[in-house]
Write a protein that holds these residues in place. Sequence first.
Motif, PDB file in Angstrom:
ATOM      1  N   THR A  76       0.833  -1.212   0.000  1.00 50.13           N
ATOM      2  CA  THR A  76       0.000   0.000   0.000  1.00 50.13           C
ATOM      3  C   THR A  76       0.867   1.260   0.000  1.00 50.13           C
ATOM      4  N   VAL A  77       1.859   1.294   0.870  1.00 43.27           N
ATOM      5  CA  VAL A  77       2.731   2.473   0.935  1.00 43.27           C
ATOM      6  C   VAL A  77       3.466   2.654  -0.393  1.00 43.27           C
ATOM      7  N   THR A  78       3.938   1.541  -0.966  1.00 43.00           N
ATOM      8  CA  THR A  78       4.657   1.635  -2.239  1.00 43.00           C
ATOM      9  C   THR A  78       3.741   2.142  -3.350  1.00 43.00           C
ATOM     10  N   PHE A  91       1.112   4.156  -3.072  1.00 44.18           N
ATOM     11  CA  PHE A  91       0.933   5.601  -2.900  1.00 44.18           C
ATOM     12  C   PHE A  91       2.205   6.369  -3.257  1.00 44.18           C
ATOM     13  N   ALA A  92       3.347   5.826  -2.873  1.00 45.73           N
ATOM     14  CA  ALA A  92       4.612   6.510  -3.154  1.00 45.73           C
ATOM     15  C   ALA A  92       4.801   6.686  -4.657  1.00 45.73           C
TER      16      ALA A  92
END
Lengths: 210, 210
Positions: free
Chosen positions: B164-166, B168-169
Amino acid sequence: MARSSLPPGRIVPAGSNNDARGRLLDAAAQLFTEFGYEGTAVTRIAKAAGMTPANMYWHFPSKQDLLAEMLTQMYAWSHEYLVTRLPADGDPTTRLAAYVRAMVHIQIEALSESGNHSYLTLATSLEPKRREELAKQQRQFLVILKEILEDGSTAGVFALRDITVTTFAILQMCEYSFLWFRSGGRLTVEEVEDEYVALALRLVGAAPQE
Amino acid sequence: MARSSLPPGRIVPAGSNNDARGRLLDAAAQLFTEFGYEGTAVTRIAKAAGMTPANMYWHFPSKQDLLAEMLTQMYAWSHEYLVTRLPADGDPTTRLAAYVRAMVHIQIEALSESGNHSYLTLATSLEPKRREELAKQQRQFLVILKEILEDGSTAGVFALRDITVTTFAILQMCEYSFLWFRSGGRLTVEEVEDEYVALALRLVGAAPQE
């Protein structure tokens, strides 16, 4: 209103300004982030700060003055938060990790209590000349990051492609973390910071810190 | 106003709408991006489209209707641009590269002729309910990217940390590329796309495509 230290967990210390000017800035910050610049009447700001419009105009002759000062303070606080967390003599990898951690922290803490309008959005309501002034302040964050990347490249610990593109990529990845982070969600603030540090180290081609 | 193909080098095809509704949307897009939503009077939009305010209200009962339709069309065009460039049966690395290339292209081309107010900023002027509708449309871009990352992870070609973080990044890194890109600068649009593709491949831990 210079601050030597910041309250933990909150970048813009609402309610900590007890003078009239400070109360107006706190009220403006709260109302602008909730209702937007155009959606906030100056009379409402005065009322929220517990004073008359005439009294408010004595401190801030226009709504633009209030917005400009509020944003200037916010970026000044963020800048101070960042630089106090950067080890001056650390190696580039340690400094990059500290930079990313601080920037993500600023974004998700500073925005966690705000409403629909981010500081970035509010800045577009500034008059062109004031926006230029703020842009100079914002550029400092970019300059610090680029310096870290240049040092890491010179030292041979970062395997960079285009230094400018990589600098913007890291900054923007961190800067917009507030768009999706939800307090009380799957990841804690610290875990989110960890993830972004790991991603930034990938972007610069550094060995991961485990 | 459904479009089967997009004009090269321009995402929002200003001037290609010859009906009254289209002319109003073109005029609104131009004025909103230059002067902002609040800074644009409806009478000015009507005049720019060569019609009377009464005529305009027949097509768009409110300025909110104009803004919502303009943004909806912009995201619909972007979505179409993206999906037509994604190889349906490509491997995850090829699809990720195509995704990043298209997103960066959309950002720097769509915004290249606009003024001070991005579509992201303008969206904050939408009423809450309309903003929710638009958010659903925006979420499609995230869903497509996350699927590519999941496929790459399952296939073992991506070494992801937090998916998820990747996601968005990568999205945010691409989405805000327009903030710094200047046409005629050091890098061409294609070179910028190349850089972002390389950075995205680093973020997912894939082998670089040289």
